[in-house]
Design a protein around this motif. Sequence first.
Motif, mmCIF file in Angstrom:
data_model
loop_
_atom_site.group_PDB
_atom_site.id
_atom_site.type_symbol
_atom_site.label_atom_id
_atom_site.label_comp_id
_atom_site.label_asym_id
_atom_site.label_seq_id
_atom_site.Cartn_x
_atom_site.Cartn_y
_atom_site.Cartn_z
ATOM 1 N N ILE A 70 -10.177 -56.549 -54.263
ATOM 2 C CA ILE A 70 -8.994 -56.589 -55.123
ATOM 3 C C ILE A 70 -8.847 -55.173 -55.652
ATOM 4 O O ILE A 70 -9.687 -54.688 -56.415
ATOM 5 C CB ILE A 70 -9.165 -57.581 -56.290
ATOM 6 N N ARG A 71 -7.781 -54.483 -55.235
ATOM 7 C CA ARG A 71 -7.686 -53.049 -55.490
ATOM 8 C C ARG A 71 -6.527 -52.653 -56.399
ATOM 9 O O ARG A 71 -5.513 -53.325 -56.473
ATOM 10 C CB ARG A 71 -7.534 -52.308 -54.160
ATOM 11 N N SER A 72 -6.744 -51.520 -57.058
ATOM 12 C CA SER A 72 -5.691 -50.827 -57.774
ATOM 13 C C SER A 72 -5.831 -49.365 -57.368
ATOM 14 O O SER A 72 -6.793 -48.700 -57.746
ATOM 15 C CB SER A 72 -5.852 -50.985 -59.287
ATOM 16 N N GLU A 85 -3.453 -59.187 -56.573
ATOM 17 C CA GLU A 85 -3.059 -57.792 -56.767
ATOM 18 C C GLU A 85 -1.612 -57.687 -57.248
ATOM 19 O O GLU A 85 -1.292 -56.864 -58.106
ATOM 20 C CB GLU A 85 -3.246 -57.011 -55.464
#
Length: 254
Positions: A209-211, A249
Amino acid sequence: MDRYKKVRAVGRGLDILAALNKEPNASISQISELTGIHRTTVYRILETLEDLGYIRRALGDDSYRLTQKLRDLSRSVEDDAGIIDMAAPFISKVTDEIMWPSSIATAYRHQMIIRETTHGRSPLFVHAVHIGTSSPVLTTAMGRAYLAFCSEDEREHAIEEITHSLHPECRLASDKDYVKRLVNITRERGYGLSFGESEKRLGSIALPIRSSDHVLACINVVFFRSAVDQETAIRRFLPVLSRNAAAIEQNLTH
């Protein structure tokens, strides 16, 4: 001048919030013991606090935790409470659709820490996993997803932590070629995969789960290798996991 009568329920509610701040993921019995409030009253107050959004019941073991909404009231809520609260309904959807258990974990030093899981409610029991369970980085799907998609600084820090720990993976972490191959293969796949490397009888697929280039957490699905082969797992489980990871996301962005 007459004083207003004290509202006892308010005090009890705050006592319960204070107990959860002291003992995150406490059960009703534990909260009752910490506060001296009867179990039945604890349950009623917990239901009210949950409806108001100040606490959340864990999916796996019916324990309770504070939510991000309490940031305005307390600085003791974890920095990643928001991502965990946001992701919980989606890993529940993963299990509802494919039946196998799903978890969300965050990286901490030389390990991945389970922050929420459906192991307790999945109809297919795989192994005993609960909130707070730690797992390796280099041999698990979530650990590999984290290493492959986090920033270079975060990856170097994680490898250094493993190398200087007493964890069994320290030898693997010292092998720079192994780590490089692992990261490259995982990036090419687009997901973390472990098929017997962490536990011989288990397989797992995971996504970050990226930012931007920062990995906030990883979600996975775990299954028995004897029940699902690698090709079938990728074909059946990866689309479900991808769809829910993307939804998490997107919701975080909003």
